[in-house]
Design a protein around this motif. Sequence first.
Motif, PDB file in Angstrom:
ATOM      1  N   THR A 213       0.829  -1.210   0.000  1.00 37.03           N
ATOM      2  CA  THR A 213       0.000   0.000   0.000  1.00 37.03           C
ATOM      3  C   THR A 213       0.859   1.253   0.000  1.00 37.03           C
ATOM      4  OG1 THR A 213      -1.738  -1.189   1.196  1.00 37.03           O
ATOM      5  CG2 THR A 213      -1.827   1.218   1.221  1.00 37.03           C
ATOM      6  N   LEU A 214       1.883   1.240   0.819  1.00 38.86           N
ATOM      7  CA  LEU A 214       2.776   2.402   0.867  1.00 38.86           C
ATOM      8  C   LEU A 214       3.508   2.586  -0.451  1.00 38.86           C
ATOM      9  CD1 LEU A 214       4.266   1.981   4.470  1.00 38.86           C
ATOM     10  CD2 LEU A 214       2.542   3.629   3.718  1.00 38.86           C
ATOM     11  N   THR A 215       3.872   1.455  -1.089  1.00 38.20           N
ATOM     12  CA  THR A 215       4.544   1.548  -2.391  1.00 38.20           C
ATOM     13  C   THR A 215       3.613   2.156  -3.434  1.00 38.20           C
ATOM     14  OG1 THR A 215       5.894  -0.398  -1.836  1.00 38.20           O
ATOM     15  CG2 THR A 215       5.757   0.234  -4.160  1.00 38.20           C
ATOM     16  N   ASN A 216       2.346   1.671  -3.452  1.00 39.36           N
ATOM     17  CA  ASN A 216       1.373   2.234  -4.394  1.00 39.36           C
ATOM     18  C   ASN A 216       1.135   3.711  -4.130  1.00 39.36           C
ATOM     19  OD1 ASN A 216       1.074  -0.290  -5.587  1.00 39.36           O
ATOM     20  ND2 ASN A 216      -0.617  -0.867  -4.238  1.00 39.36           N
ATOM     21  N   ALA A 217       1.075   4.065  -2.854  1.00 38.85           N
ATOM     22  CA  ALA A 217       0.890   5.477  -2.518  1.00 38.85           C
ATOM     23  C   ALA A 217       2.069   6.307  -3.000  1.00 38.85           C
ATOM     24  CB  ALA A 217       0.704   5.638  -1.007  1.00 38.85           C
ATOM     25  N   GLU A 218       3.270   5.741  -2.879  1.00 39.30           N
ATOM     26  CA  GLU A 218       4.459   6.456  -3.349  1.00 39.30           C
ATOM     27  C   GLU A 218       4.420   6.628  -4.868  1.00 39.30           C
ATOM     28  OE1 GLU A 218       9.349   6.147  -3.055  1.00 39.30           O
ATOM     29  OE2 GLU A 218       8.050   4.539  -2.271  1.00 39.30           O
ATOM     30  N   VAL A 219       4.014   5.539  -5.590  1.00 38.70           N
ATOM     31  CA  VAL A 219       3.911   5.628  -7.051  1.00 38.70           C
ATOM     32  C   VAL A 219       2.882   6.672  -7.458  1.00 38.70           C
ATOM     33  CG1 VAL A 219       3.258   4.357  -9.124  1.00 38.70           C
ATOM     34  CG2 VAL A 219       4.696   3.255  -7.395  1.00 38.70           C
ATOM     35  N   MET A 220       1.730   6.655  -6.767  1.00 38.41           N
ATOM     36  CA  MET A 220       0.682   7.623  -7.089  1.00 38.41           C
ATOM     37  C   MET A 220       1.164   9.047  -6.813  1.00 38.41           C
ATOM     38  SD  MET A 220      -3.277   7.606  -5.851  1.00 38.41           S
ATOM     39  CE  MET A 220      -2.811   7.537  -4.140  1.00 38.41           C
ATOM     40  N   LEU A 224       1.413  11.988  -9.532  1.00 40.32           N
ATOM     41  CA  LEU A 224       0.804  13.301  -9.331  1.00 40.32           C
ATOM     42  C   LEU A 224       1.845  14.406  -9.465  1.00 40.32           C
ATOM     43  CD1 LEU A 224      -1.607  12.590  -6.340  1.00 40.32           C
ATOM     44  CD2 LEU A 224      -2.232  13.053  -8.710  1.00 40.32           C
ATOM     45  N   ALA A 225       3.061  14.123  -8.968  1.00 38.69           N
ATOM     46  CA  ALA A 225       4.129  15.117  -9.091  1.00 38.69           C
ATOM     47  C   ALA A 225       4.467  15.357 -10.557  1.00 38.69           C
ATOM     48  CB  ALA A 225       5.354  14.660  -8.307  1.00 38.69           C
ATOM     49  N   LEU A 227       2.440  14.823 -13.127  1.00 43.47           N
ATOM     50  CA  LEU A 227       1.308  15.537 -13.720  1.00 43.47           C
ATOM     51  C   LEU A 227       1.364  17.016 -13.366  1.00 43.47           C
ATOM     52  CD1 LEU A 227      -1.364  15.528 -15.247  1.00 43.47           C
ATOM     53  CD2 LEU A 227      -2.515  14.900 -13.104  1.00 43.47           C
ATOM     54  N   SER A 228       1.725  17.280 -12.130  1.00 41.84           N
ATOM     55  CA  SER A 228       1.834  18.673 -11.707  1.00 41.84           C
ATOM     56  C   SER A 228       2.904  19.400 -12.501  1.00 41.84           C
ATOM     57  CB  SER A 228       2.140  18.739 -10.213  1.00 41.84           C
ATOM     58  OG  SER A 228       2.318  20.068  -9.796  1.00 41.84           O
ATOM     59  N   ASP A 229       4.066  18.712 -12.703  1.00 40.40           N
ATOM     60  CA  ASP A 229       5.129  19.325 -13.505  1.00 40.40           C
ATOM     61  C   ASP A 229       4.662  19.567 -14.938  1.00 40.40           C
ATOM     62  OD1 ASP A 229       6.740  19.239 -11.307  1.00 40.40           O
ATOM     63  OD2 ASP A 229       7.695  17.326 -11.868  1.00 40.40           O
ATOM     64  N   THR A 230       3.899  18.580 -15.512  1.00 39.75           N
ATOM     65  CA  THR A 230       3.398  18.729 -16.885  1.00 39.75           C
ATOM     66  C   THR A 230       2.454  19.910 -16.993  1.00 39.75           C
ATOM     67  OG1 THR A 230       3.578  16.335 -17.205  1.00 39.75           O
ATOM     68  CG2 THR A 230       2.197  17.555 -18.759  1.00 39.75           C
ATOM     69  N   LEU A 231       1.560  20.029 -15.991  1.00 36.02           N
ATOM     70  CA  LEU A 231       0.623  21.150 -16.002  1.00 36.02           C
ATOM     71  C   LEU A 231       1.341  22.482 -15.843  1.00 36.02           C
ATOM     72  CD1 LEU A 231      -2.279  19.674 -13.849  1.00 36.02           C
ATOM     73  CD2 LEU A 231      -2.223  19.958 -16.328  1.00 36.02           C
ATOM     74  N   VAL A 232       2.387  22.462 -15.027  1.00 33.14           N
ATOM     75  CA  VAL A 232       3.134  23.703 -14.822  1.00 33.14           C
ATOM     76  C   VAL A 232       3.854  24.110 -16.102  1.00 33.14           C
ATOM     77  CG1 VAL A 232       5.108  24.711 -13.592  1.00 33.14           C
ATOM     78  CG2 VAL A 232       3.365  23.426 -12.344  1.00 33.14           C
ATOM     79  N   ASN A 233       4.430  23.087 -16.804  1.00 34.54           N
ATOM     80  CA  ASN A 233       5.198  23.371 -18.011  1.00 34.54           C
ATOM     81  C   ASN A 233       4.325  23.586 -19.251  1.00 34.54           C
ATOM     82  OD1 ASN A 233       7.633  23.103 -16.591  1.00 34.54           O
ATOM     83  ND2 ASN A 233       7.639  20.880 -16.885  1.00 34.54           N
ATOM     84  N   ALA A 234       3.013  23.242 -19.165  1.00 28.13           N
ATOM     85  CA  ALA A 234       2.128  23.400 -20.331  1.00 28.13           C
ATOM     86  C   ALA A 234       1.956  24.884 -20.669  1.00 28.13           C
ATOM     87  CB  ALA A 234       0.762  22.765 -20.025  1.00 28.13           C
ATOM     88  N   ASN A 235       1.728  25.146 -22.014  1.00 27.20           N
ATOM     89  CA  ASN A 235       1.593  26.529 -22.478  1.00 27.20           C
ATOM     90  C   ASN A 235       0.142  26.959 -22.335  1.00 27.20           C
ATOM     91  OD1 ASN A 235       2.014  28.996 -23.585  1.00 27.20           O
ATOM     92  ND2 ASN A 235       2.581  28.263 -25.629  1.00 27.20           N
ATOM     93  N   PHE A 236      -0.274  27.230 -21.113  1.00 32.99           N
ATOM     94  CA  PHE A 236      -1.658  27.617 -20.855  1.00 32.99           C
ATOM     95  C   PHE A 236      -1.914  29.048 -21.315  1.00 32.99           C
ATOM     96  CE2 PHE A 236      -1.731  24.056 -17.845  1.00 32.99           C
ATOM     97  CZ  PHE A 236      -2.955  23.496 -18.194  1.00 32.99           C
ATOM     98  N   GLY A 237      -0.869  29.851 -21.412  1.00 36.49           N
ATOM     99  CA  GLY A 237      -1.085  31.243 -21.802  1.00 36.49           C
ATOM    100  C   GLY A 237      -1.643  31.357 -23.207  1.00 36.49           C
TER     101      GLY A 237
END
Length: 321
Positions: A213-220, A224-225, A227-237
């Motif tokens: 469970t802890l391993t799956n939580a770490e993978v998730m 998420l990290a 995905l967050s980086d992808t969203l941050v780097n996306a050209n939303f402007g």
Amino acid sequence: MKISRELKTGIVSISVIALFIWGYNFMKGLNLFDGQIKTYFTEYSNVQGLNTASVVTINGVDVGKVVDITFNKDPNKRGHLIVEFSIENEFEFSKNSIAKIYSASLMGGKSLAIIPSYDGETAEPGDYLKGEIESDIFSSVTEKLNPLQAKVENVIVSADSLMTGLNNTLDVEAREHIKLSIERLSTTILNFEKLTLSLDDMIQKNGDQLESTLTNAEVMTNNLAKLSDTLVNANFGTTIKNLESSIASLDVILTNLESGDGSMGKLLTDDEMYINLTNASKELEELLREVKLHPKRFVNFSVFGKKDKGYVPEEDEPIEK
């Protein structure tokens, strides 16, 4: 020259007496062969084990010995001790110097140290110096423990008074309630201990599942990290600007439609145009129905090149004049 027996006996007796006197003074710290000895005095309420023949030092150098220790005969200083000590060195110091008793070793031997001062009048033999006592390790510990002992005694007395007052205040029923509360508290602690043991056993039995469970939580969390980086780097402007431009164009179109500009605007706002379109639609519908019912009226040709003899109306069709 023949010496008589009586003379020999007298010489031996005098020598023994002189040797005894010299030895006695030497034990007291006086050396008769040193000539005139300078002696000084100091006074203490307690000499802390200092005795005659104890060493006198100045800056760590032996300069004399304690000659005598006597009680002060002054009624106002009854019990005080006067210490007489000798200085065999020509070292000079003032009357403001201090004679301090200190521990010469851990075994408890005491010595007298002169803390010299050079301010003021020079000390002369027979002068009194101020006496002090340096605290040793045991004395320092005792001095620090005495206040602590007094505080502990006060705390014990206060606790005893508190318990006495508590016993006088609480009746038998209140004491039973307190006893019952303590028993319940003990039971609660035992139950908590059992719960802790059960939880520990459960963790040991399901260790693999918890680790998975802890391993799956770490993978998730890593996903998420990312995905967050992808969203941050996306050209939303640029996307937002394009969306704003599209919304602005749509707003212009809707404004034109509402104001009646263009064909669609006129269609929406001009009632006459709507009526004309409605009438044209009805006429087109009648025309199509007529073509469907009487196609020969509108189509006239021969497959083999012969001319059509003309349109012949059907029996049920009225003849137009």
